[in-house]
Write a protein that holds these residues in place. Sequence first.
Motif, mmCIF file in Angstrom:
data_model
loop_
_atom_site.group_PDB
_atom_site.id
_atom_site.type_symbol
_atom_site.label_atom_id
_atom_site.label_comp_id
_atom_site.label_asym_id
_atom_site.label_seq_id
_atom_site.Cartn_x
_atom_site.Cartn_y
_atom_site.Cartn_z
ATOM 1 N N GLN A 1 -1.240 -0.866 -4.366
ATOM 2 C CA GLN A 1 -2.468 -0.064 -4.308
ATOM 3 C C GLN A 1 -2.103 1.286 -3.680
ATOM 4 O OE1 GLN A 1 -5.670 -0.830 -5.237
ATOM 5 N NE2 GLN A 1 -5.214 -2.924 -5.892
ATOM 6 N N ALA A 2 -2.764 2.347 -4.114
ATOM 7 C CA ALA A 2 -2.575 3.662 -3.496
ATOM 8 C C ALA A 2 -3.428 3.727 -2.237
ATOM 9 C CB ALA A 2 -2.963 4.767 -4.467
ATOM 10 N N GLY A 3 -2.802 3.910 -1.090
ATOM 11 C CA GLY A 3 -3.537 3.928 0.159
ATOM 12 C C GLY A 3 -4.450 5.120 0.312
ATOM 13 N N HIS A 4 -3.954 6.277 -0.148
ATOM 14 C CA HIS A 4 -4.770 7.485 -0.010
ATOM 15 C C HIS A 4 -4.288 8.536 -0.990
ATOM 16 C CE1 HIS A 4 -2.174 10.394 2.527
ATOM 17 N NE2 HIS A 4 -1.390 9.419 2.186
ATOM 18 N N LEU B 1 0.746 14.153 6.225
ATOM 19 C CA LEU B 1 1.747 13.978 7.274
ATOM 20 C C LEU B 1 2.968 13.227 6.805
ATOM 21 C CD1 LEU B 1 2.576 14.204 10.250
ATOM 22 C CD2 LEU B 1 1.262 12.114 10.693
ATOM 23 N N GLY B 2 2.793 12.289 5.863
ATOM 24 C CA GLY B 2 3.898 11.387 5.556
ATOM 25 C C GLY B 2 3.964 10.292 6.604
ATOM 26 N N GLU B 3 5.164 9.777 6.850
ATOM 27 C CA GLU B 3 5.409 8.731 7.862
ATOM 28 C C GLU B 3 4.750 7.400 7.499
ATOM 29 O OE1 GLU B 3 4.097 10.079 11.712
ATOM 30 O OE2 GLU B 3 5.238 11.940 11.611
ATOM 31 N N GLY B 4 4.111 7.301 6.334
ATOM 32 C CA GLY B 4 3.338 6.112 6.005
ATOM 33 C C GLY B 4 1.954 6.123 6.612
ATOM 34 N N SER B 5 1.536 7.272 7.142
ATOM 35 C CA SER B 5 0.319 7.326 7.957
ATOM 36 C C SER B 5 -0.955 7.055 7.165
ATOM 37 C CB SER B 5 0.222 8.679 8.664
ATOM 38 O OG SER B 5 0.292 9.751 7.736
ATOM 39 N N GLY B 6 -1.091 7.643 5.981
ATOM 40 C CA GLY B 6 -2.288 7.416 5.183
ATOM 41 C C GLY B 6 -2.396 5.981 4.718
ATOM 42 N N ALA B 7 -1.278 5.407 4.287
ATOM 43 C CA ALA B 7 -1.274 4.010 3.863
ATOM 44 C C ALA B 7 -1.571 3.091 5.037
ATOM 45 C CB ALA B 7 0.077 3.648 3.250
ATOM 46 N N ALA B 8 -1.070 3.451 6.214
ATOM 47 C CA ALA B 8 -1.315 2.632 7.405
ATOM 48 C C ALA B 8 -2.797 2.589 7.744
ATOM 49 C CB ALA B 8 -0.509 3.176 8.595
ATOM 50 N N VAL B 9 -3.480 3.718 7.627
ATOM 51 C CA VAL B 9 -4.925 3.730 7.863
ATOM 52 C C VAL B 9 -5.624 2.792 6.870
ATOM 53 C CG1 VAL B 9 -7.010 5.152 7.792
ATOM 54 C CG2 VAL B 9 -4.931 6.043 8.871
ATOM 55 N N ALA B 10 -5.130 2.760 5.641
ATOM 56 C CA ALA B 10 -5.751 1.926 4.607
ATOM 57 C C ALA B 10 -5.560 0.433 4.841
ATOM 58 C CB ALA B 10 -5.204 2.309 3.228
ATOM 59 N N ILE B 11 -4.626 0.055 5.725
ATOM 60 C CA ILE B 11 -4.482 -1.366 6.060
ATOM 61 C C ILE B 11 -5.813 -1.933 6.539
ATOM 62 C CG2 ILE B 11 -3.449 -2.980 7.725
ATOM 63 C CD1 ILE B 11 -0.874 -1.348 7.565
ATOM 64 N N SER B 12 -6.559 -1.121 7.282
ATOM 65 C CA SER B 12 -7.851 -1.591 7.788
ATOM 66 C C SER B 12 -8.819 -1.911 6.653
ATOM 67 C CB SER B 12 -8.469 -0.532 8.711
ATOM 68 O OG SER B 12 -7.719 -0.394 9.889
ATOM 69 N N VAL B 13 -8.747 -1.141 5.583
ATOM 70 C CA VAL B 13 -9.619 -1.395 4.433
ATOM 71 C C VAL B 13 -9.260 -2.736 3.793
ATOM 72 C CG1 VAL B 13 -10.364 -0.546 2.182
ATOM 73 C CG2 VAL B 13 -9.904 1.071 4.039
ATOM 74 N N VAL B 14 -7.969 -2.983 3.619
ATOM 75 C CA VAL B 14 -7.536 -4.245 3.013
ATOM 76 C C VAL B 14 -7.871 -5.408 3.941
ATOM 77 C CG1 VAL B 14 -5.596 -5.513 2.029
ATOM 78 C CG2 VAL B 14 -5.721 -3.027 1.758
ATOM 79 N N ARG B 15 -7.696 -5.211 5.244
ATOM 80 C CA ARG B 15 -8.068 -6.254 6.210
ATOM 81 C C ARG B 15 -9.546 -6.620 6.062
ATOM 82 N NH1 ARG B 15 -5.122 -8.019 10.492
ATOM 83 N NH2 ARG B 15 -3.335 -6.792 11.211
ATOM 84 N N ALA B 16 -10.401 -5.616 5.944
ATOM 85 C CA ALA B 16 -11.835 -5.873 5.800
ATOM 86 C C ALA B 16 -12.116 -6.651 4.520
ATOM 87 C CB ALA B 16 -12.596 -4.549 5.800
ATOM 88 N N ALA B 17 -11.405 -6.300 3.445
ATOM 89 C CA ALA B 17 -11.622 -6.974 2.162
ATOM 90 C C ALA B 17 -11.277 -8.457 2.248
ATOM 91 C CB ALA B 17 -10.787 -6.299 1.080
ATOM 92 N N VAL B 18 -10.092 -8.769 2.803
ATOM 93 C CA VAL B 18 -9.688 -10.177 2.849
ATOM 94 C C VAL B 18 -10.484 -10.950 3.901
ATOM 95 C CG1 VAL B 18 -7.386 -9.647 1.972
ATOM 96 C CG2 VAL B 18 -7.745 -9.808 4.442
ATOM 97 N N ALA B 19 -10.938 -10.285 4.961
ATOM 98 C CA ALA B 19 -11.759 -10.964 5.964
ATOM 99 C C ALA B 19 -13.066 -11.442 5.356
ATOM 100 C CB ALA B 19 -12.022 -10.035 7.148
ATOM 101 N N CYS B 20 -13.670 -10.599 4.523
ATOM 102 C CA CYS B 20 -14.915 -11.002 3.865
ATOM 103 C C CYS B 20 -14.665 -12.117 2.852
ATOM 104 C CB CYS B 20 -15.559 -9.800 3.182
ATOM 105 S SG CYS B 20 -16.211 -8.562 4.333
ATOM 106 N N ILE C 1 0.864 -1.178 0.000
ATOM 107 C CA ILE C 1 0.000 0.000 0.000
ATOM 108 C C ILE C 1 0.900 1.227 0.000
ATOM 109 C CG2 ILE C 1 -1.897 1.211 1.105
ATOM 110 C CD1 ILE C 1 -2.567 -1.292 2.620
ATOM 111 N N LEU C 2 0.731 2.091 -0.991
ATOM 112 C CA LEU C 2 1.537 3.307 -1.077
ATOM 113 C C LEU C 2 0.979 4.399 -0.179
ATOM 114 C CD1 LEU C 2 2.279 3.847 -4.881
ATOM 115 C CD2 LEU C 2 3.717 2.745 -3.154
ATOM 116 N N ASP C 3 1.891 5.213 0.345
ATOM 117 C CA ASP C 3 1.492 6.378 1.126
ATOM 118 C C ASP C 3 1.338 7.574 0.183
ATOM 119 O OD1 ASP C 3 0.803 7.427 3.707
ATOM 120 O OD2 ASP C 3 2.709 8.472 3.736
ATOM 121 N N GLY C 4 1.803 8.728 0.591
ATOM 122 C CA GLY C 4 1.515 9.964 -0.112
ATOM 123 C C GLY C 4 2.497 10.333 -1.214
#
Length: 337
Positions: A275-278, A304-323, A250-253
């Motif tokens: 995938q582009a995280g945000h 912000l950088g730091e990988g922060s936007g992409a890190a938030v998007a991890i939850s989206v990918v988690r939801a996708a694979v969980a389903c 997942i890419l950040d900014g």
Amino acid sequence: MAPFTTLAEFREVLAAAPGSDQFARDQAEARNERLTKPLRALGRLDDLAIWMAGWQRTPKPTVDRPQIAIFAGNHGVTTARAVSAYPAEVTEQMVLNFQAGGAAINQIARSVGARLTVHAIDLHRPTADFTQGPAMTEEECVSALQIGWKAVEDGTDLFVAGEMGIGNTTAAAAIATALFGGSPCDWVGRGTGVDESGLLRKVEAVEAGLAVNPGARTNALEALRCLGGREIAAMAGSIARARVDSIPVILDGFICTAAAAVLARAVPGALDHVQAGHQSAEAAHRNMLLRLELDPLLTLGMRLGEGSGAAVAISVVRAAVACQSGMASFDEAGVTG
């Protein structure tokens, strides 16, 4: 050991990377069609799950061991051209904050269950001022690529690269201008919040960097070497390692995407695992994503950088694979399909 010692060898390794597993994708598609929901009712989540299945080579993908790696480096152009609202020493101070667990990325990583690793690269030895010549020698650039390559941990099943480097939006804008063309004004933004005079200094720095490094416009890896920073090269190295090992990314900014763009321009298809995280609030990020044909998962106004936007998007990918992996099929649930 990284399997390359020159930029040419790095490109060869990346070009030889395996692709997504079509059989696993087909199996995932077939399974998805039998899950207890209307066909494609989860929209982008369905697409993400099937994409993950291809790279993990299983119709039931998982996100059990996500990793976020932050790379930090300093830039000679920062001090020489006053292109940031903050002094270069803030890079090291923020690295200490990451290590102490006090930054935003620490909290986000904890919230999404991701391991966070921090890699400070020669902070007391900034890259050369790229307005006077190449930011890095080939040896320095390769060394940074190798650091990124080695940072990807065994067992990682989803990877995010983040960065810290005062002045690195200027370097990213220079790389973007070299790779995609146009005027520096199209790619330079306010970064950490510079005023109008600071914005002009950034534009002038990019113009000067491109003038003294003409090879950056015709060779993507030369653009990285001549205009980038060690943390940007390390991000490129880590994303390339993930490609070779079939680990989804997942890419950040803006800065992370500039690092990834180098790979895309060096080797067609190098970002198939990405995938582009945000979409960040840095103005040129949207344009870069459009050029790379990447559709961001989130648009939250983050910068912000730091990988922060992409890190938030991890939850989206988690939801996708969980389903995809956890839902019952019509047959299993005894529901009429």
